[in-house]
Each structure stands twice: as C-alpha cells, then as structure tokens.
Design an enzyme around this catalytic site. Structure first.
Site, PDB file in Angstrom:
ATOM      1  N   HIS A  49     -60.784 -42.962  33.765  1.00 14.68           N
ATOM      2  CA  HIS A  49     -60.568 -42.669  35.174  1.00 14.68           C
ATOM      3  C   HIS A  49     -60.008 -41.256  35.350  1.00 14.68           C
ATOM      4  O   HIS A  49     -59.234 -40.778  34.519  1.00 14.68           O
ATOM      5  CB  HIS A  49     -59.618 -43.689  35.796  1.00 14.68           C
ATOM      6  N   TYR A  50     -60.384 -40.608  36.450  1.00 13.91           N
ATOM      7  CA  TYR A  50     -59.969 -39.224  36.642  1.00 13.91           C
ATOM      8  C   TYR A  50     -60.158 -38.796  38.093  1.00 13.91           C
ATOM      9  O   TYR A  50     -60.836 -39.464  38.872  1.00 13.91           O
ATOM     10  CB  TYR A  50     -60.789 -38.281  35.748  1.00 13.91           C
ATOM     11  N   GLU A  52     -61.352 -34.979  39.587  1.00 10.71           N
ATOM     12  CA  GLU A  52     -61.773 -33.649  39.160  1.00 10.71           C
ATOM     13  C   GLU A  52     -62.049 -32.754  40.358  1.00 10.71           C
ATOM     14  O   GLU A  52     -62.641 -33.193  41.346  1.00 10.71           O
ATOM     15  CB  GLU A  52     -63.068 -33.707  38.327  1.00 10.71           C
ATOM     16  N   HIS A  81     -62.768 -40.996  40.217  1.00  7.83           N
ATOM     17  CA  HIS A  81     -63.297 -42.150  39.493  1.00  7.83           C
ATOM     18  C   HIS A  81     -62.142 -43.079  39.126  1.00  7.83           C
ATOM     19  O   HIS A  81     -61.329 -42.778  38.257  1.00  7.83           O
ATOM     20  CB  HIS A  81     -64.019 -41.705  38.216  1.00  7.83           C
ATOM     21  N   MET A 227     -64.617 -35.498  30.382  1.00  3.26           N
ATOM     22  CA  MET A 227     -63.635 -34.433  30.544  1.00  3.26           C
ATOM     23  C   MET A 227     -64.172 -33.129  29.936  1.00  3.26           C
ATOM     24  O   MET A 227     -64.362 -33.021  28.729  1.00  3.26           O
ATOM     25  CB  MET A 227     -62.355 -34.860  29.827  1.00  3.26           C
ATOM     26  N   HIS A 250     -74.377 -45.027  35.274  1.00  4.66           N
ATOM     27  CA  HIS A 250     -73.103 -44.720  35.925  1.00  4.66           C
ATOM     28  C   HIS A 250     -72.458 -43.494  35.302  1.00  4.66           C
ATOM     29  O   HIS A 250     -71.701 -42.774  35.937  1.00  4.66           O
ATOM     30  CB  HIS A 250     -72.161 -45.919  35.837  1.00  4.66           C
ATOM     31  N   GLY A 251     -72.724 -43.266  34.038  1.00  2.03           N
ATOM     32  CA  GLY A 251     -72.147 -42.130  33.326  1.00  2.03           C
ATOM     33  C   GLY A 251     -72.871 -41.957  32.008  1.00  2.03           C
ATOM     34  O   GLY A 251     -73.975 -42.471  31.818  1.00  2.03           O
TER      35      GLY A 251
END
Length: 327
Positions: A49-50, A52, A81, A227, A250-251
């Site tokens: 989770h982040y 940005e 996120h 990241m 999703h990623g």
C-alpha cells in the site's frame, strides 16, 4: 464521508459502485473487526500500500486522457493504493474459521486451508459476502479520508484551494473483491459471482455500470507500479468483457516473496536507486524498502503491454513517481 465533509459530492460519481456496495450488512462484521478498523480510518497500512505523487510521462490515447483530465505530459497527480485495513483482514479471518466448519459439513476437501470456502447460497457464504461488502465500503471511506488529507496537504503547501488546483477524483476502483454480475457466455446471459483477486474491473464503453463521464471511453483501470517504477491508467474494452468478464491486471505481481526480498536485496542499494531516479521516499518500516523494491516485482510495463496487446484493456497514460509514501 461526503456528509462529514471528507469528500466532494461528485467524488462518488467516480467510484466503482458509486462508493457503496448495496449488499453490505454491518451486522455481519464482528465487533473485533470493527474495533480494528475504528482507529485505522484514513491510514495507508503496510505491505504494497502507498500514496505516490506522480507525473504524466506518456499519453497513448489523447481522447481518453482528456476525459480523465490527465491530458498534459508533466501534469501532477496522486495515486492512493490501500483498502479495508485491519477491518477487512479480520472479516476474512472470521470467515475462514466458519468456512472450515462449513466445508466439513458439506464434504468439501481442499489441500490448502487458505483456499477455505463455502457454497454461495449457504448461511456462511451469504454472511461472508455481506461482511466483505461492508469491508469494501469501509475501504472507499478510508481512501476518501486519505484523499481529503492529500487535498489539504497540497492546499497548505501551494496556498491554493483543492478546487483551484483541480484535484478532482479520476476513479476509485476495487480489487480483491467478489461481485454478483451478469455476463454473456455462449450467447446466453448468465449471473455469476466474479471474484477479482489481484485483478481489477475494466468494463467497456457504454456499460451501464460506469460513470457518464467515461461512457464513451470505458471504465478507467488503475495499474499501480512498484516503488520506483511507473504506473498506468487503462480503460476497459469489449474484448475484455467477452474474454475476462470485464477484468484486467491490478499491478505487476510479485517476482520474489517478501522473505526472499529481505534476504537478497540491500535496502541501501534500493534507496540509492530511488535517489538516482530523483524519487523521494518516506517509509514507516525499513524492511518495507526491500520487500517493496522494484526487483521484488515483475516488470509492470511488460504486464500492461500484455493486457493491451491481448485487447482486454487499452493503455491511456503512463505515470512516473516523484515521491512515495509507504505506510
């Protein structure tokens, strides 16, 4: 969140399900789960989770980018996120215990307890879907609160209101959630429980479940990088609706486990890599630096290109991070 002033009224129009799953029933959420969630509202949490600060680096579809108001290279945006925090984790933990018993009752045998399940129409299945929906609603409010704090932070730094800075919400999309949906299979319309785990909904243009602003281009899908790497915004396609029940990635997905990342990678080297790429980072726990390093994940551009080339979603913009905040 809107009633308390933590979100703009128009924000809900740019949320999947308008930011509220009607199948939610808070009475199915345990008091322990509610207690865990109470103190965590407005927080990112750990893991991947982040929040940005990003800039638009490349535009692939000018029309779609203009619909999202992300139509200038160098434009600044923020990607958040996070999800339902400890509340959602406890909802799952509570459900696993009940499902273990339900599997014994119904004669369901599995080789991995983490795959514990229940029949959809069973008491346990219905209770879980109601609690999971409530957790999804919590997640929308959580992200709304973080968006509020982000808008206030930018207002303080730039001495302009969020409205003057045009800090509108592009889209808020779920992942790791199950939804009852109607899809056409072999020419026949059927009802399914679609569980998107590590994937996200990406409905095509003209679908009734997406906002009016995006009817012409399709539903935005936010694809978070790792990241120090880029992220993408895609839109859904008709091929995706036919081939993947209106879903896309999703990623990037992990290439190394968290444990392997801690053993193989040096956090100082990761920090140097970020600094060399002019990316600032604030992280709550040093171990997250290696766990969430770019090398821990697959190449997000390869993953996105695969989805684009397969036709299940279409690239709109590429976003480059300039500042990363990890929970």
């Amino acid at each position: 969140a809107i009633e308390k002033g933590f979100a703009w009224p128009e924000d809900k129009d740019h949320c999947e399900e308008n930011g509220q799953m009607a199948t939610a029933d808070a009475s199915k959420v345990s008091s322990k789960a509610k207690k865990r969630g109470l103190s965590q509202i407005g927080t990112l949490g750990g893991g991947n989770h982040y929040a940005e600060v990003q800039v638009v680096e490349e535009i692939y579809d000018q029309e779609a980018a203009s619909c999202m108001k992300l139509d200038k290279v160098g434009q600044v945006c923020i990607m958040i996120h996070t999800g339902s925090r400890g509340l959602g984790h406890q909802v799952a933990t509570d459900a696993l215990r009940k499902m273990d018993k339900a599997m014994m009752r119904d004669g369901i045998k599995l080789n991995d307890r983490q795959l514990s399940c229940a029949r959809i129409k069973s008491k346990e299945g219905q209770a879980y879907l109601a609690a999971m929906s409530a957790a999804a609603n919590y997640a929308w409010v959580n992200r709304s609160c973080i968006t509020y704090l982000t808008r206030r932070a930018f207002e303080k730094v730039f001495q302009k209101t969020p409205e003057e800075l045009d800090m509108h919400l592009v889209y808020d999309v779920c992942h790791n959630v199950a939804k009852v949906e109607t899809h056409v299979v072999d020419g026949e319309e059927k009802t399914f429980l679609v569980h998107r785990k590590g994937s996200t909904r990406a409905f095509p243009p003209q679908h009734p479940m997406i906002p009016p602003a995006y009817q012409k281009i399709g539903q935005p899908a936010l694809i978070g990088g790792t990241m120090g790497t880029c992220s993408y915004i895609l839109v859904g396609t008709e091929d995706g609706m036919n081939e993947t029940f209106g879903s896309t990635c999703h990623g990037a997905g992990r290439a190394l486990s968290r444990n392997a990342s801690r053993k193989r990678l040096d956090h100082n080297q990761v920090l140097k890599h970020l600094k060399d790429n002019q990316i600032s980072i604030r992280v709550a726990s040093p171990k997250l630096i290696t766990e969430e390093a770019p090398e821990s994940y697959k190449d997000v551009s390869d993953v996105v290109d695969t989805c684009h080339d397969a036709g299940i979603s279409r690239k709109v913009v590429k976003l480059r991070p300039i500042a990363v905040i990890k929970g």
